[in-house]
Design a protein around this motif. Structure first.
Motif, PDB file in Angstrom:
ATOM      1  N   LEU B  96       0.836  -1.205   0.000  1.00 28.67           N
ATOM      2  CA  LEU B  96       0.000   0.000   0.000  1.00 28.67           C
ATOM      3  C   LEU B  96       0.875   1.262   0.000  1.00 28.67           C
ATOM      4  CD1 LEU B  96      -2.683  -1.385   2.446  1.00 28.67           C
ATOM      5  CD2 LEU B  96      -3.187  -0.561   0.136  1.00 28.67           C
ATOM      6  N   HIS B  99       1.821   1.804  -3.437  1.00 23.01           N
ATOM      7  CA  HIS B  99       0.731   2.444  -4.194  1.00 23.01           C
ATOM      8  C   HIS B  99       0.755   3.963  -3.999  1.00 23.01           C
ATOM      9  CE1 HIS B  99      -0.888  -1.244  -5.554  1.00 23.01           C
ATOM     10  NE2 HIS B  99      -1.542  -1.581  -4.475  1.00 23.01           N
ATOM     11  N   ARG B 161     -11.454  10.258   6.688  1.00 25.14           N
ATOM     12  CA  ARG B 161     -11.952   9.830   5.382  1.00 25.14           C
ATOM     13  C   ARG B 161     -13.231  10.588   5.035  1.00 25.14           C
ATOM     14  NH1 ARG B 161     -10.772   6.823   0.898  1.00 25.14           N
ATOM     15  NH2 ARG B 161     -12.178   5.083   1.203  1.00 25.14           N
ATOM     16  N   LEU B 168     -13.896  16.935  -1.118  1.00 25.33           N
ATOM     17  CA  LEU B 168     -13.945  16.630  -2.557  1.00 25.33           C
ATOM     18  C   LEU B 168     -15.301  16.966  -3.167  1.00 25.33           C
ATOM     19  CD1 LEU B 168     -12.357  13.073  -3.006  1.00 25.33           C
ATOM     20  CD2 LEU B 168     -11.423  15.267  -3.728  1.00 25.33           C
ATOM     21  N   LEU B 169     -16.353  16.700  -2.397  1.00 27.24           N
ATOM     22  CA  LEU B 169     -17.703  16.721  -2.966  1.00 27.24           C
ATOM     23  C   LEU B 169     -18.473  17.970  -2.549  1.00 27.24           C
ATOM     24  CD1 LEU B 169     -18.564  12.948  -2.324  1.00 27.24           C
ATOM     25  CD2 LEU B 169     -17.544  13.974  -4.365  1.00 27.24           C
ATOM     26  N   TRP B 173     -15.101  22.093  -5.796  1.00 26.33           N
ATOM     27  CA  TRP B 173     -13.785  21.458  -5.982  1.00 26.33           C
ATOM     28  C   TRP B 173     -13.220  21.922  -7.325  1.00 26.33           C
ATOM     29  CZ3 TRP B 173     -10.116  18.879  -3.503  1.00 26.33           C
ATOM     30  CH2 TRP B 173      -9.199  18.113  -4.223  1.00 26.33           C
ATOM     31  N   GLY B 176     -10.461  19.394 -10.593  1.00 28.76           N
ATOM     32  CA  GLY B 176     -10.736  18.429 -11.637  1.00 28.76           C
ATOM     33  C   GLY B 176     -10.776  16.999 -11.146  1.00 28.76           C
ATOM     34  N   VAL B 177     -11.099  16.140 -12.111  1.00 26.87           N
ATOM     35  CA  VAL B 177     -11.368  14.733 -11.825  1.00 26.87           C
ATOM     36  C   VAL B 177     -10.093  13.995 -11.434  1.00 26.87           C
ATOM     37  CG1 VAL B 177     -12.017  12.574 -12.962  1.00 26.87           C
ATOM     38  CG2 VAL B 177     -13.443  14.602 -13.235  1.00 26.87           C
ATOM     39  N   GLU B 178      -8.987  14.303 -12.099  1.00 33.49           N
ATOM     40  CA  GLU B 178      -7.762  13.542 -11.847  1.00 33.49           C
ATOM     41  C   GLU B 178      -7.326  13.671 -10.383  1.00 33.49           C
ATOM     42  OE1 GLU B 178      -4.361  13.024 -14.762  1.00 33.49           O
ATOM     43  OE2 GLU B 178      -3.557  14.562 -13.411  1.00 33.49           O
ATOM     44  N   ALA B 180      -9.177  14.510  -7.885  1.00 31.71           N
ATOM     45  CA  ALA B 180     -10.193  13.902  -7.015  1.00 31.71           C
ATOM     46  C   ALA B 180      -9.996  12.391  -6.922  1.00 31.71           C
ATOM     47  CB  ALA B 180     -11.600  14.221  -7.528  1.00 31.71           C
ATOM     48  N   VAL B 181      -9.713  11.767  -8.069  1.00 30.95           N
ATOM     49  CA  VAL B 181      -9.479  10.319  -8.091  1.00 30.95           C
ATOM     50  C   VAL B 181      -8.226   9.975  -7.277  1.00 30.95           C
ATOM     51  CG1 VAL B 181      -8.773   8.423  -9.629  1.00 30.95           C
ATOM     52  CG2 VAL B 181     -10.740   9.868 -10.223  1.00 30.95           C
ATOM     53  N   ALA B 184      -9.136  10.229  -3.578  1.00 30.20           N
ATOM     54  CA  ALA B 184     -10.000   9.120  -3.127  1.00 30.20           C
ATOM     55  C   ALA B 184      -9.176   7.847  -2.935  1.00 30.20           C
ATOM     56  CB  ALA B 184     -11.127   8.885  -4.127  1.00 30.20           C
ATOM     57  N   LEU B 185      -8.282   7.564  -3.888  1.00 28.79           N
ATOM     58  CA  LEU B 185      -7.487   6.333  -3.795  1.00 28.79           C
ATOM     59  C   LEU B 185      -6.433   6.442  -2.690  1.00 28.79           C
ATOM     60  CD1 LEU B 185      -7.113   5.391  -7.570  1.00 28.79           C
ATOM     61  CD2 LEU B 185      -8.562   4.271  -5.856  1.00 28.79           C
ATOM     62  N   ARG B 188      -8.028   5.816   0.522  1.00 31.51           N
ATOM     63  CA  ARG B 188      -8.265   4.377   0.668  1.00 31.51           C
ATOM     64  C   ARG B 188      -6.974   3.654   1.094  1.00 31.51           C
ATOM     65  NH1 ARG B 188     -11.740   0.544   1.842  1.00 31.51           N
ATOM     66  NH2 ARG B 188     -11.121  -1.431   0.994  1.00 31.51           N
ATOM     67  N   TYR B 189      -5.837   4.018   0.502  1.00 32.56           N
ATOM     68  CA  TYR B 189      -4.584   3.323   0.847  1.00 32.56           C
ATOM     69  C   TYR B 189      -4.214   3.573   2.312  1.00 32.56           C
ATOM     70  CZ  TYR B 189      -4.168   3.080  -4.292  1.00 32.56           C
ATOM     71  OH  TYR B 189      -4.403   2.869  -5.627  1.00 32.56           O
TER      72      TYR B 189
END
Lengths: 217, 217
Positions: B96, B99, B161, B168-169, B173, B176-178, B180-181, B184-185, B188-189
């Motif tokens: 992790l 990651h 979290r 983010l939401l 924001w 942009g999407v990148e 945000a992704v 989020a990841l 999670r890690y």
């Protein structure tokens, strides 16, 4: 004595296969909830997960009993220790199905996955469920060749993850941040389910042959 | 014979503590790479992970050797089986961290985490690293009270979290999407690193007391 003991070893693998089939149902139903926005199915996946947890506990008790009372060696020892690890991974796959179901539930009555990205996400779900189904067969049949083949199926999942990212990041994603975050996390959950299927298949190879085929994913 | 055997049991726990310290460094360095956009540090986390994998293999060999040759029972059996599971979780925490480092590397020379969300993300990283540090102490000292306390630290991670998702939401924001992704990841890690720390702490409780404190996270 020895016969009862081998019966117990076989029983552990039967239990693992049974848990695996429950996991397969969880993956399948979580995907159905996700793609249809059906709250009742999502709830069922979430509440049924306790059955997988309980089944894991039973396998752990049996395995510990075997280790403590029968003191297995060599191949039998490998089998029991591998079973303990496999059941942990199966439980985790159940948890990941619950995560998918919770994303679905959060967006009800809407559908978390926007229409354009549904083909990719549906394919990820199908690949994950297929890999779970195949690893159930690998467990049942202690099938080394099928286990080796499963490692290769993981490549399609990696490719699908890349495709989903390029769809998200293409620059004309119109669905906003929330949907993008959902897609990224859902992709991660399906990918991890697939990783665990490969890892379990590798453990079956280890049980049967005594060698690790490759580092676990 | 019996002395050498107890030495081996202690040696397994020493090895686990050593791997845990490596994991702590990996988490710390991955975070440094992430927050500074330093490619060299990210590369080091990624390439050093092989050392964690190798250390895991050595613990597995020792544990299998003990199970096969010494046929431990009761508390000693619990210890060896728990060690096998703990080392698998430590390896996963290393993965992790890799990651996290890979997200950092992907955005170099930029920094993946936009400035407004850095306080929350830095706090998540700090909580995760702190939990890893504490679980290393739990392993070293077989400290049940510290292990129980660690379960409670997980609540702050859950709260963080939720905070990161609301940032983010929030509807404004701008990154942009990148980004945000990525957020989020990354969240999670770090959350999973914390989950594994709690799970390892619970296994230490099991080793020492013979009882599971709660279902593993």
């Amino acid at each position: 004595m020895r016969d009862a003991y081998n019966d117990q070893l076989d029983a552990i693998f039967d239990d693992l296969a049974g848990i695996c089939r429950r996991v397969q149902i969880a993956v399948s139903e979580a995907t159905a909830a996700l793609m249809t926005g059906d709250a009742a199915i999502a709830e069922r996946v979430i509440s049924d997960d306790i059955e997988i947890d309980r089944a894991r506990e039973r396998v752990e008790e049996t395995a510990f009993g075997l280790l403590a009372l029968q003191q297995p060696v060599a191949g039998d020892l490998r089998t029991v220790v591998a079973a303990l690890r496999m059941v942990g991974e199966l439980e985790r796959m159940g948890d990941l199905s619950v995560h998918v179901a919770k994303v679905a539930r959060l967006r009800v009555p809407a559908i978390a996955v926007p229409e354009e990205i549904r083909p990719t996400m549906t394919r990820m779900a199908t690949v994950a469920e297929d890999m779970v189904s195949r690893v159930c067969d690998v467990i049942t049949g202690r099938d080394v060749e099928a286990a080796i083949a499963l490692g290769r199926a993981d490549e399609e999942m990696d490719q699908l993850r890349r495709t989903s990212f390029s769809e998200l990041l293409s620059g004309d994603w119109p669905h906003g941040v929330e949907a993008a975050v959902d897609i990224a996390l859902l992709g991660r959950y399906y990918e991890r389910i697939a990783d665990h299927a490969v890892s379990i298949a590798n453990r079956v190879i280890f049980v049967v042959t005594g060698h690790n085929p490759a580092p676990a994913a």
